[in-house]
Design a protein around this motif. Structure first.
Motif, mmCIF file in Angstrom:
data_model
loop_
_atom_site.group_PDB
_atom_site.id
_atom_site.type_symbol
_atom_site.label_atom_id
_atom_site.label_comp_id
_atom_site.label_asym_id
_atom_site.label_seq_id
_atom_site.Cartn_x
_atom_site.Cartn_y
_atom_site.Cartn_z
ATOM 1 N N LEU A 145 0.666 -1.217 0.061
ATOM 2 C CA LEU A 145 0.021 -0.053 0.045
ATOM 3 C C LEU A 145 0.933 1.319 0.014
ATOM 4 O O LEU A 145 1.981 1.465 0.594
ATOM 5 C CB LEU A 145 -1.036 -0.191 1.274
ATOM 6 C CG LEU A 145 -1.676 1.424 1.360
ATOM 7 C CD1 LEU A 145 -3.116 1.154 0.939
ATOM 8 C CD2 LEU A 145 -1.734 1.940 2.724
ATOM 9 N N ASN A 146 0.571 2.294 -0.637
ATOM 10 C CA ASN A 146 1.100 3.498 -0.693
ATOM 11 C C ASN A 146 -0.016 4.440 -0.068
ATOM 12 O O ASN A 146 -0.984 4.724 -0.793
ATOM 13 C CB ASN A 146 1.625 3.821 -2.115
ATOM 14 C CG ASN A 146 2.494 5.166 -2.034
ATOM 15 O OD1 ASN A 146 1.914 6.175 -1.750
ATOM 16 N ND2 ASN A 146 3.668 4.749 -2.489
ATOM 17 N N THR A 147 0.231 5.058 0.929
ATOM 18 C CA THR A 147 -0.775 5.940 1.728
ATOM 19 C C THR A 147 -1.326 6.961 0.652
ATOM 20 O O THR A 147 -2.445 7.314 0.285
ATOM 21 C CB THR A 147 -0.442 6.426 3.050
ATOM 22 O OG1 THR A 147 0.026 5.507 3.761
ATOM 23 C CG2 THR A 147 -1.551 7.404 3.560
ATOM 24 N N PHE A 148 -0.431 7.598 0.215
ATOM 25 C CA PHE A 148 -0.877 8.940 -0.769
ATOM 26 C C PHE A 148 -1.147 8.488 -2.323
ATOM 27 O O PHE A 148 -1.455 9.146 -3.125
ATOM 28 C CB PHE A 148 -0.152 10.222 -0.636
ATOM 29 C CG PHE A 148 -0.057 10.792 0.706
ATOM 30 C CD1 PHE A 148 -1.334 11.287 1.159
ATOM 31 C CD2 PHE A 148 1.073 11.051 1.391
ATOM 32 C CE1 PHE A 148 -1.486 11.989 2.236
ATOM 33 C CE2 PHE A 148 0.932 11.622 2.643
ATOM 34 C CZ PHE A 148 -0.418 11.985 3.098
ATOM 35 N N GLY A 149 -0.673 7.340 -2.481
ATOM 36 C CA GLY A 149 -0.606 6.944 -4.090
ATOM 37 C C GLY A 149 -2.068 6.801 -4.519
ATOM 38 O O GLY A 149 -2.862 6.175 -3.716
ATOM 39 N N GLY A 150 -2.328 7.178 -5.410
ATOM 40 C CA GLY A 150 -3.818 7.498 -6.158
ATOM 41 C C GLY A 150 -4.846 8.138 -5.465
ATOM 42 O O GLY A 150 -5.783 8.185 -5.529
ATOM 43 N N ASN A 151 -4.282 9.259 -4.800
ATOM 44 C CA ASN A 151 -5.189 10.024 -3.907
ATOM 45 C C ASN A 151 -6.038 10.993 -4.681
ATOM 46 O O ASN A 151 -5.443 11.515 -6.148
ATOM 47 C CB ASN A 151 -4.613 10.878 -2.991
ATOM 48 C CG ASN A 151 -3.547 12.064 -3.506
ATOM 49 O OD1 ASN A 151 -4.092 13.115 -3.885
ATOM 50 N ND2 ASN A 151 -2.379 11.862 -3.757
ATOM 51 N N PRO A 152 -7.239 11.253 -4.368
ATOM 52 C CA PRO A 152 -8.072 11.771 -5.419
ATOM 53 C C PRO A 152 -7.590 13.315 -5.985
ATOM 54 O O PRO A 152 -7.749 13.472 -6.938
ATOM 55 C CB PRO A 152 -9.220 12.258 -4.675
ATOM 56 C CG PRO A 152 -9.034 11.352 -3.564
ATOM 57 C CD PRO A 152 -7.751 11.002 -3.209
ATOM 58 N N LEU A 153 -6.687 14.055 -5.116
ATOM 59 C CA LEU A 153 -6.120 15.360 -5.569
ATOM 60 C C LEU A 153 -5.119 15.046 -6.698
ATOM 61 O O LEU A 153 -5.547 15.740 -7.880
ATOM 62 C CB LEU A 153 -5.633 15.855 -4.442
ATOM 63 C CG LEU A 153 -6.044 16.755 -3.444
ATOM 64 C CD1 LEU A 153 -5.113 17.524 -2.548
ATOM 65 C CD2 LEU A 153 -7.088 17.908 -4.194
ATOM 66 N N SER A 154 -4.367 14.225 -6.722
ATOM 67 C CA SER A 154 -3.185 14.009 -7.497
ATOM 68 C C SER A 154 -3.962 13.165 -9.033
ATOM 69 O O SER A 154 -3.572 13.542 -10.044
ATOM 70 C CB SER A 154 -2.110 13.010 -7.253
ATOM 71 O OG SER A 154 -1.597 13.532 -6.084
ATOM 72 N N MET A 155 -4.761 12.625 -8.651
ATOM 73 C CA MET A 155 -5.645 11.808 -9.618
ATOM 74 C C MET A 155 -6.269 12.908 -10.389
ATOM 75 O O MET A 155 -6.313 12.867 -11.852
ATOM 76 C CB MET A 155 -6.567 10.661 -9.200
ATOM 77 C CG MET A 155 -5.945 9.670 -8.293
ATOM 78 S SD MET A 155 -4.570 8.725 -9.276
ATOM 79 C CE MET A 155 -3.271 9.477 -9.004
ATOM 80 N N ALA A 156 -7.287 13.946 -9.758
ATOM 81 C CA ALA A 156 -7.691 15.123 -10.395
ATOM 82 C C ALA A 156 -6.645 15.710 -11.423
ATOM 83 O O ALA A 156 -7.011 16.275 -12.538
ATOM 84 C CB ALA A 156 -8.558 15.938 -9.505
ATOM 85 N N ALA A 157 -5.621 16.005 -10.745
ATOM 86 C CA ALA A 157 -4.605 16.866 -11.405
ATOM 87 C C ALA A 157 -3.938 16.141 -12.640
ATOM 88 O O ALA A 157 -3.936 16.738 -13.683
ATOM 89 C CB ALA A 157 -3.357 17.192 -10.390
ATOM 90 N N GLY A 158 -3.760 14.704 -12.596
ATOM 91 C CA GLY A 158 -3.221 13.998 -13.414
ATOM 92 C C GLY A 158 -4.414 14.110 -14.890
ATOM 93 O O GLY A 158 -3.974 14.010 -15.814
#
Ligand code: PMP
Length: 423
Positions: free
Chosen positions: A291-304
């Protein structure tokens, strides 16, 4: 304050440090309101431009709705972005694991390669940079970025195919073939004959924009696969249209890697990184909890997701090609007038200008490079610096620059080089 409270290893580019407090597209502003044309883009990260309105509004909307949950719960952004990345990749490379930095992405890539193949040895390129965590630091091949501590074992470095400083003679293509053949020798002499994988940047970024002729990766990949290894492309700098002709750097070489690592431009400034691979390889991680705690977080995904749209809608890859060609042409013309320039190289908006004291000895012009950097800053242009000896100007602007920006940057570089040559 910074000196007292911040990690002393953090370094700055200029003698008189520059404070940047605002950014819009290809421009940044210091605390006095002075504008600079940013040709380094937060170290090759703001490919869509600073504070791009679409990226900002998507991230703001997401932040106001939901910031973080982790992937143990469902959220649509996570698979949506993974699917969108798969659509940009060659068929088969369609499973993505998200992390937060390029170093983590490369750690994960070598873990996967080892777990999938059952082999241990990993081969990387001399003059490559892959990050600062322990595995990534071991992959990195610059003494300047390595602490004198025990390194992650079974990582080897082969000859870099860059024709400018190659130990081999011949055409760039012959040098690339000889450099690829070094992989076979290394496997023969330094490994059990089987390897887990091979990692290379299609163009070495931190190393000073060096690359082999376009036959290199194909020949290298064949040798690695013959010995059971997976091929990993580190697209942290070369991805997302920067090289102009293609979306991914590896496509310039006509190869398909088994694993692709990405960071920087993927989030246009938000911490986001990714490892895309085939489903069968990705399964190797499913044998344990991961698991990666921040991996796939909604904010970074929205940016991507916004980044992919902006690159498409604004034709940024095509712009990288056209502006890159204009810039490279101009830099090559400068080479005819400035004895300091030993080599001009790169593709699209990933360009390098190597400065040397003498074109025959190729002695690195380290202090002249620092002087050029200072002078360009004084004239309102920010460029980067790289290469093992810090003698390469790294020119990697946001992909939204205009012809006027290119012409202005060339004029500034012309004057800065003249000043450095007079010293
Ligand atoms: N790979 C490459 C090619 C890079 O240029 C970098 C960063 N300069 C990294 C990996 C490491 O990325 P990060 O700093 O996000 O860990």
């Amino acid at each position: 304050m910074r000196r007292q409270y911040c990690n002393p290893a953090v370094f700055m580019l200029y003698q008189e440090p520059l404070m940047i407090v605002e950014g819009h597209q290809q421009y940044v502003f210091d605390e006095t309101g002075r504008r600079y044309l940013d040709f380094f883009a937060g170290i090759v990260t703001l490919s869509c431009g600073h504070s791009h309105p679409k990226v900002v509004s998507r991230v703001r909307d997401q932040l106001e709705t939901l910031q973080h949950t982790t992937t143990i719960y469902l959220h649509p952004n996570f698979p949506k972005f993974a699917k969108a990345l798969a659509a940009k990749m060659p068929p088969g490379l369609d499973v993505t694991y998200f992390v937060n930095s390029g170093s983590e992405a490369n750690e994960l890539a070598i873990t996967m390669a080892r777990a999938f193949t059952g082999n241990t040895d990993i081969i990387a390129l001399r003059n490559g940079y892959h990050g600062g965590t322990s595995g990534a630091m071991a992959l990195t091949s610059h003494h300047t970025w390595k602490y004198n501590i025990e390194s992650v074992p079974r990582i080897h470095h082969v000859v870099n195919p860059d024709p400018y400083r190659s130990p081999y003679q011949g055409t760039a293509e012959q040098i690339a073939s000889r450099s690829a053949a070094d992989i076979r020798e290394l496997i023969k002499y330094s490994t059990p004959g089987k390897v887990a994988g091979f990692i290379a940047e299609p163009i070495n970024g931190v190393g000073g924009v060096t690359q082999g002729a376009l036959n290199y990766l194909g020949e290298a990949y064949d040798i690695v696969r013959e010995h059971g290894g997976l091929c990993i492309a580190d697209e942290v700098q070369t991805g997302f249209g920067r090289t102009g002709n293609h979306y991914w750097g590896f496509q310039n070489y006509g190869v398909v890697p088994d694993i692709v690592t990405m960071a920087k431009s993927i989030g246009n400034g938000l911490p986001c990184a990714a490892v895309t691979t085939r489903a069968d390889i990705a399964k190797s991680l499913a044998t344990r909890l991961h698991l990666n705690t921040f991996g796939g977080n909604p904010l970074s995904m929205a940016a991507g997701l916004a980044v992919l749209e902006v690159i498409e809608e604004e034709g940024l890859q095509a712009n990288a090609k056209v502006m890159g060609a204009r810039l490279k042409r101009g830099l090559t013309e400068l080479m005819a007038r400035h004895r300091l320039i030993g080599d001009v190289r790169g593709m699209g908006l990933m360009l390098g200008v190597e400065l040397v004291e003498d074109r025959n000895t190729k002695a690195p012009a380290k202090s002249a490079t620092a002087a050029v950097l200072e002078a360009t800053k004084e004239m309102g242009l920010l460029v980067g610096k790289g290469g093992l000896d810090g003698n390469v100007l790294r020119i990697k602007p946001p992909l939204c620059i205009t012809a006027d920006d290119v012409d202005y940057a060339l004029e500034v570089l012309d004057r800065a080089l003249s000043l450095a040559e007079r010293k």
